[in-house]
Design a protein around this motif. Structure first.
Motif, short mmCIF file in Angstrom:
data_model
loop_
_atom_site.label_atom_id
_atom_site.label_comp_id
_atom_site.label_asym_id
_atom_site.label_seq_id
_atom_site.Cartn_x
_atom_site.Cartn_y
_atom_site.Cartn_z
N ASP A 54 0.76 -1.04 0.06
CA ASP A 54 0.00 -0.18 -0.15
C ASP A 54 0.93 1.22 -0.09
N VAL A 55 2.12 1.31 0.95
CA VAL A 55 2.80 2.35 1.03
C VAL A 55 3.27 2.60 -0.37
N LEU A 56 4.06 1.53 -0.82
CA LEU A 56 4.76 1.56 -2.20
C LEU A 56 3.97 2.07 -3.31
N ASP A 57 2.36 1.71 -3.26
CA ASP A 57 1.58 2.23 -4.20
C ASP A 57 1.37 3.72 -3.99
N HIS A 58 1.13 4.30 -2.99
CA HIS A 58 0.88 5.55 -2.59
C HIS A 58 2.43 6.26 -3.13
N TYR A 59 3.64 5.77 -2.83
CA TYR A 59 4.64 6.62 -3.11
C TYR A 59 4.88 6.74 -4.63
N ARG A 60 4.38 5.64 -5.44
CA ARG A 60 4.48 5.73 -7.05
C ARG A 60 3.66 6.76 -7.41
N THR A 61 2.47 6.86 -6.76
CA THR A 61 1.26 7.96 -7.28
C THR A 61 2.00 9.27 -6.95
N TYR A 62 2.50 9.43 -5.77
CA TYR A 62 3.08 10.80 -5.43
C TYR A 62 4.25 11.32 -6.36
N SER A 63 5.10 10.29 -6.64
CA SER A 63 6.23 10.54 -7.61
C SER A 63 5.40 11.07 -9.08
N LEU A 64 4.65 10.50 -9.42
CA LEU A 64 4.00 10.86 -10.55
C LEU A 64 3.32 12.02 -10.83
N ILE A 65 2.75 12.49 -9.45
CA ILE A 65 2.09 13.51 -9.37
C ILE A 65 2.96 15.04 -9.32
N GLU A 66 4.25 14.51 -8.58
CA GLU A 66 5.38 15.51 -8.44
C GLU A 66 5.57 16.30 -9.84
N LEU A 67 5.53 15.47 -10.90
CA LEU A 67 5.81 16.37 -12.02
C LEU A 67 5.08 17.40 -12.23
N TYR A 68 3.73 17.60 -11.80
CA TYR A 68 2.76 18.55 -11.88
C TYR A 68 3.18 19.65 -10.97
N LEU A 69 3.65 19.25 -9.62
CA LEU A 69 3.87 20.01 -8.52
C LEU A 69 4.93 20.95 -8.93
N ASN A 70 5.92 20.80 -9.71
CA ASN A 70 6.49 21.68 -10.12
C ASN A 70 6.08 23.06 -10.71
N ALA A 71 4.92 22.88 -11.29
CA ALA A 71 4.15 24.28 -11.76
C ALA A 71 2.69 23.95 -11.32
N PRO A 72 2.35 24.43 -10.10
CA PRO A 72 0.99 23.94 -9.50
C PRO A 72 -0.04 24.30 -10.68
N THR A 73 -0.03 25.33 -11.33
CA THR A 73 -1.32 25.54 -12.20
C THR A 73 -1.71 24.38 -13.29
N LYS A 74 -0.64 23.76 -13.67
CA LYS A 74 -0.68 22.59 -14.45
C LYS A 74 -1.44 21.56 -13.63
N LEU A 75 -1.24 21.46 -12.18
CA LEU A 75 -1.99 20.24 -11.68
C LEU A 75 -3.31 20.51 -11.75
N MET A 76 -3.88 21.79 -11.92
CA MET A 76 -5.32 22.24 -11.81
C MET A 76 -5.81 21.71 -13.33
N GLU A 77 -4.99 21.82 -14.15
CA GLU A 77 -5.46 21.57 -15.40
C GLU A 77 -5.41 19.99 -16.24
N GLN A 78 -4.51 19.44 -15.43
CA GLN A 78 -4.28 17.94 -15.95
C GLN A 78 -5.45 17.01 -15.60
N SER A 79 -5.41 15.92 -16.51
CA SER A 79 -6.55 15.23 -16.15
C SER A 79 -6.15 13.67 -15.84
N CYS A 80 -4.81 13.57 -15.63
CA CYS A 80 -4.49 12.16 -15.19
C CYS A 80 -4.82 11.54 -13.72
N PHE A 81 -4.85 12.75 -13.00
CA PHE A 81 -5.15 12.45 -11.66
C PHE A 81 -6.35 13.33 -11.21
N GLN A 82 -7.43 12.59 -11.03
CA GLN A 82 -8.71 13.30 -10.48
C GLN A 82 -8.55 13.55 -8.88
#
Length: 358
Positions: A54-82
């Motif tokens: 479970d932890v490893l699954d969460h960590y993989r998800t957070y690592s993928l989300i991190e790509l958008y966190l470098n520019a948080p406005t993109k996180l609001m626009e993306q559709s990969c993670f609801q």
């Protein structure tokens, strides 16, 4: 055949506790050990391998989300993670969180790749995990590059472009401001100052001594000092001739509220304190003197006050008294001098109050 209930959701689940461990730089195995010590999953009888998965699954998800966190406005626009709005706000705020002890170490340092290689020293000194220190350093560098030349106020620009809270944006604004103006914060005699102290001081300077004090509009920056004001401060030199009158007014105010020993010390050393305040004001138009503001306040006022046994209450009473005494003094060009003095002392009073540690 047994009935099976199936629930399908396209919302990304974020566990606040596991996400916090990821933010703090825990590896997945360290996070599992930590959670097991806290009894995570114990009530449901979850085996260790299930928790680890479970932890490893969460960590993989957070690592993928991190790509958008470098520019948080993109996180609001993306559709990969609801992500629900409150979850999106949580992960952004946590990702850009910065430890005061780490921020203090970064202040005054060049935000270079070379310095990034030495962050293990910062991690060791602050007891913050290296991965977390690197995240914080990269965030500071990213924000600095994004807003250093952007019109408007730092705090608002950071809030809008990185979607973080006002309090957190103020922390980054402090770091950017002190870096842009190259204020000296690394000297040994200043090491006792916390990031919180410097945060308060820098925001006072941004409010009272930059062009945004008397002007509004996107063309005015709070990283640009009001050069006309700093030049005009030289006019305060005329107050040196009023030392006797000002000393009389200050002593009248403070004699009833100070102990006899403290009053006699002030009476004997008033000239050095008074001249220090005026000298600092008259030299602020020089870049080198402005950068050394905190050093000068320490050497010319804080150190002597400590040596003479002043407490913080005495410092604040003295500053309030001397500020008011000048404002009440009858002098030529009254209004202009009073406005300069009041604007100057707004910052000096705040800085000395925060910087004076016993």
């Amino acid at each position: 055949m047994a009935d099976v209930d199936v629930f399908i959701s396209n919302y990304t689940l974020v566990d606040p506790e596991i996400y916090q461990l990821w933010i703090e730089g825990f590896s997945s195995s360290e996070a599992v050990s930590y959670l097991k010590q806290k009894g995570f999953g114990h009530s449901m009888g979850a085996p260790s391998d299930l928790i680890a998965s479970d932890v490893l699954d969460h960590y993989r998800t957070y690592s993928l989300i991190e790509l958008y966190l470098n520019a948080p406005t993109k996180l609001m626009e993306q559709s990969c993670f609801q992500l629900e709005p409150h979850v999106r706000d949580l992960i952004t705020e946590k990702y850009y969180s910065i430890d005061d002890v780490v921020a203090r170490e970064i202040l005054g340092k060049k935000l270079s790749s070379r310095y990034r290689k030495d962050l293990d020293e910062v991690a060791e000194k602050t007891c913050v995990k290296l991965k977390s220190v690197r995240r914080q350093f990269d965030n500071v560098k990213r924000i600095f590059k994004s807003v250093e030349e952007m019109p408007g106020t730092l705090t608002n620009n950071i809030k809008q472009h990185f979607i973080i809270s006002n309090d957190l944006a103020k922390k980054y604004a402090c770091i950017v401001f002190l870096a842009c103006l190259r204020f000296e914060t690394t000297k040994k005699k200043l090491q006792y100052l916390s990031f919180s102290d410097l945060l308060t001081c820098s925001h006072a300077i941004m409010i009272y001594w930059t062009y945004t004090y008397q002007h509004t509009g996107p063309e005015y920056y709070d990283t640009e000092m009001d050069k006309e004001f700093l030049l005009d401060l030289r006019e305060l030199r005329c107050l040196l001739d009023k030392e006797k009158e000002i000393k009389h007014l200050v002593c009248m105010r403070l004699k009833p509220v100070l102990l006899e020993r403290a009053f006699h010390e002030l009476d004997g050393n008033f000239r050095s304190y008074w001249r220090a305040l005026i000298t600092i004001a008259c030299n602020l138009h020089r870049n080198r003197e402005l950068r050394d503001l905190f050093v000068d306040l320490c050497e010319k006022l804080i150190d002597p006050w400590r040596q003479n046994g002043w407490n913080r209450e005495q410092v604040n009473k003295f500053l309030a008294s001397i500020t008011q005494s000048v404002l009440e003094l009858e002098i030529s060009r009254d209004q202009e001098t009073r406005c300069l003095w009041d604007r100057y002392m707004q910052v000096i009073t705040i800085c000395l109050d925060k910087m004076y540690h016993i």
